[in-house]
Write an enzyme that holds these catalytic residues in place. Structure first.
Site, mmCIF file in Angstrom:
data_model
loop_
_atom_site.group_PDB
_atom_site.id
_atom_site.type_symbol
_atom_site.label_atom_id
_atom_site.label_comp_id
_atom_site.label_asym_id
_atom_site.label_seq_id
_atom_site.Cartn_x
_atom_site.Cartn_y
_atom_site.Cartn_z
ATOM 1 N N ASN A 159 -5.429 7.160 -6.027
ATOM 2 C CA ASN A 159 -6.170 8.462 -5.773
ATOM 3 C C ASN A 159 -5.507 9.824 -6.354
ATOM 4 O OD1 ASN A 159 -4.050 8.009 -3.825
ATOM 5 N ND2 ASN A 159 -5.203 9.412 -2.164
ATOM 6 N N ARG A 218 2.055 9.138 -5.986
ATOM 7 C CA ARG A 218 1.735 10.422 -6.784
ATOM 8 C C ARG A 218 2.094 10.556 -8.264
ATOM 9 N NH1 ARG A 218 -1.279 10.820 -2.450
ATOM 10 N NH2 ARG A 218 -0.461 11.971 -0.756
ATOM 11 N N HIS A 255 -10.575 1.119 2.215
ATOM 12 C CA HIS A 255 -10.230 2.211 3.115
ATOM 13 C C HIS A 255 -11.497 2.120 4.047
ATOM 14 C CE1 HIS A 255 -8.555 6.324 4.487
ATOM 15 N NE2 HIS A 255 -9.968 6.150 5.029
ATOM 16 N N LYS A 297 -9.895 -0.414 -5.748
ATOM 17 C CA LYS A 297 -9.918 0.144 -4.076
ATOM 18 C C LYS A 297 -11.143 0.854 -3.884
ATOM 19 C CE LYS A 297 -8.150 2.242 -0.419
ATOM 20 N NZ LYS A 297 -6.665 2.487 0.058
ATOM 21 N N HIS A 347 0.630 -1.434 0.015
ATOM 22 C CA HIS A 347 -0.066 0.111 -0.204
ATOM 23 C C HIS A 347 0.861 1.251 -0.213
ATOM 24 C CE1 HIS A 347 -3.677 2.194 1.408
ATOM 25 N NE2 HIS A 347 -3.034 2.948 1.249
ATOM 26 N N HIS A 397 3.277 14.484 1.246
ATOM 27 C CA HIS A 397 2.592 15.865 1.008
ATOM 28 C C HIS A 397 3.959 16.712 1.165
ATOM 29 C CE1 HIS A 397 -1.680 14.663 0.842
ATOM 30 N NE2 HIS A 397 -1.351 13.836 1.856
ATOM 31 N N HIS A 410 -4.466 -0.517 6.189
ATOM 32 C CA HIS A 410 -3.776 0.250 7.234
ATOM 33 C C HIS A 410 -4.854 0.229 8.551
ATOM 34 C CE1 HIS A 410 -6.712 3.018 5.075
ATOM 35 N NE2 HIS A 410 -5.900 3.463 4.374
ATOM 36 N N ASP A 422 1.500 2.886 3.754
ATOM 37 C CA ASP A 422 0.611 3.775 3.271
ATOM 38 C C ASP A 422 1.553 5.225 3.229
ATOM 39 O OD1 ASP A 422 -1.641 5.332 2.934
ATOM 40 O OD2 ASP A 422 -2.454 5.584 4.952
ATOM 41 N N HIS A 449 1.382 5.447 -1.829
ATOM 42 C CA HIS A 449 0.955 6.680 -2.645
ATOM 43 C C HIS A 449 2.197 7.091 -3.223
ATOM 44 C CE1 HIS A 449 -3.112 6.643 -0.766
ATOM 45 N NE2 HIS A 449 -2.608 6.323 0.205
#
Ligand code: NCD
Ligand code: ZN
Length: 345
Positions: free
Chosen positions: A42, A18, A137, A100, A14, A252, A175, A248, A16
């Protein structure tokens, strides 16, 4: 005392990554640690078609640093109107490894998510038939439900019926952060598993308010009470097949975290293995790290265990205060701290 651990190269089930410039920056960290990763869809707009997933996969593959070997495993973002044929096509073409479920507005990038799980029952029917795992989620979005209770309430309102209605569907409760989720997964069949992040094994909800408001300890689902953290540590380090590594990692920019309304998500990819290993070490479970990090995930997904080996050794590893991800400054999880393990080059 064990000072070195050699295990098959782990995968991150899992993450991200980007897109664009920042993707290349964070990918280097994930590719240094892991052979494969389940890449969250996402983005804006979300990855909801085979074509979008293929194009995103190609961008990731093109950004893998020279000399590194890394395979991204793509995920379809489920929307209310998702076409079951698209899911089947993506599975058969070897593009989709999973799909997902984000409840709409539950977290970052979930605006196009599912407003009622009944809306995707035809998709879940097809996923069950073709063997495409569902990643969940697991939080309700009902504003009347306390944010610390949203995972436990999701079990009662959604998960219990979902696994009853689709008894052969592979489901990953992503998660997990609560004892309720750990116990739910344990009580379910072998088709139901969970990922656990390093932060939910290491911090409780006090971390968000330690001497002031701490945006870098804020992710979703939020960290819970200490009793939950202890239960997660017990199941993660048990060696049990239902629990596996999923960071996860959700990068950012510093400016997006340190703001009046800071984004949810921790960037834990750069030292993920070192961080997890601290937990297994503290729990006297170094011998069970291989199951959690290298074996349980592939077994659940029906993929081979990686043949390459990696070695982790007891050594001081300083986590930088900030990491430059190809032009975007990001504060990593455990910034400024010294970890007790190091992944050998
Ligand atoms: C994730 C993100 O930033 O994309 N944030 C997070 O806190 N985990 C979204 C998610 O996985 O919930
Ligand atoms: Zn996530």
């Amino acid at each position: 005392m064990t000072n070195r651990l050699t295990i098959p190269r782990p995968d991150d089930w899992h993450v991200h990554l980007r897109d664009g410039a920042v993707m290349a920056g964070v990918l280097a960290h994930t590719a240094r640690q892991f052979a494969r990763a389940i890449v969250m869809p996402n983005l804006s707009p979300p990855i909801s078609t085979v074509a979008a997933a293929e194009a995103y996969r190609a961008r990731i593959v093109a950004a893998v640093p020279p000399g590194a070997e890394f395979t991204p495993l793509m995920v379809c973002y489920l929307t209310d109107g998702i076409d079951p044929d698209e899911l089947q096509r993506g599975k058969e073409a070897g593009v989709f490894t999973a799909a997902k479920l984000y409840p709409a507005h539950a977290t970052t990038g979930s605006a196009h998510g599912v407003t009622d799980v009944r809306n995707i029952y035809p998709a879940l029917e097809r996923m069950q038939a073709v063997g495409l795992p569902l990643l969940v989620h697991g939080e309700v979005t009902d504003p009347a439900v306390d944010i610390f209770d949203r995972e436990a309430v999701f079990i009662d309102r959604v998960m219990i019926d979902l696994i009853k209605d689709f008894p052969a569907l592979k489901v990953v409760f992503e998660h997990i952060t609560t004892a309720e989720a750990a116990d739910f997964v344990l009580a379910a069949g072998a088709n139901v598993a969970a990922t656990i992040t390093p932060q939910h094994l290491q911090i409780n909800r006090n971390a968000m308010f330690d001497g002031g408001i701490r945006p870098h300890a804020y992710c979703l689902p939020v960290a819970k009470r200490e009793a939950h953290r202890l239960r997660l540590r017990a199941v993660a380090t048990s060696g049990g097949a239902k629990f596996f590594l999923g960071t996860d990692s959700a990068p950012h920019a510093v400016s997006a975290k340190e703001a009046a309304c800071g984004c949810a998500g921790l960037f834990n990819a750069p030292f993920a293995l070192e961080t997890y290993l601290e937990v297994f070490d503290e729990e006297g479970a170094l011998d069970r790290f291989e199951a959690f990090a290298s074996r349980n995930g592939p077994a659940f997904y029906g993929l081979p265990v990686n043949t390459e080996l990696v070695t982790l050794e007891r050594a001081q590893t300083a986590v930088p205060h900030v990491i430059d991800a190809n032009g975007t400054l990001i504060v990593p999880y455990r910034a400024g701290e010294v970890l007790g393990w190091r992944l050998s080059a």
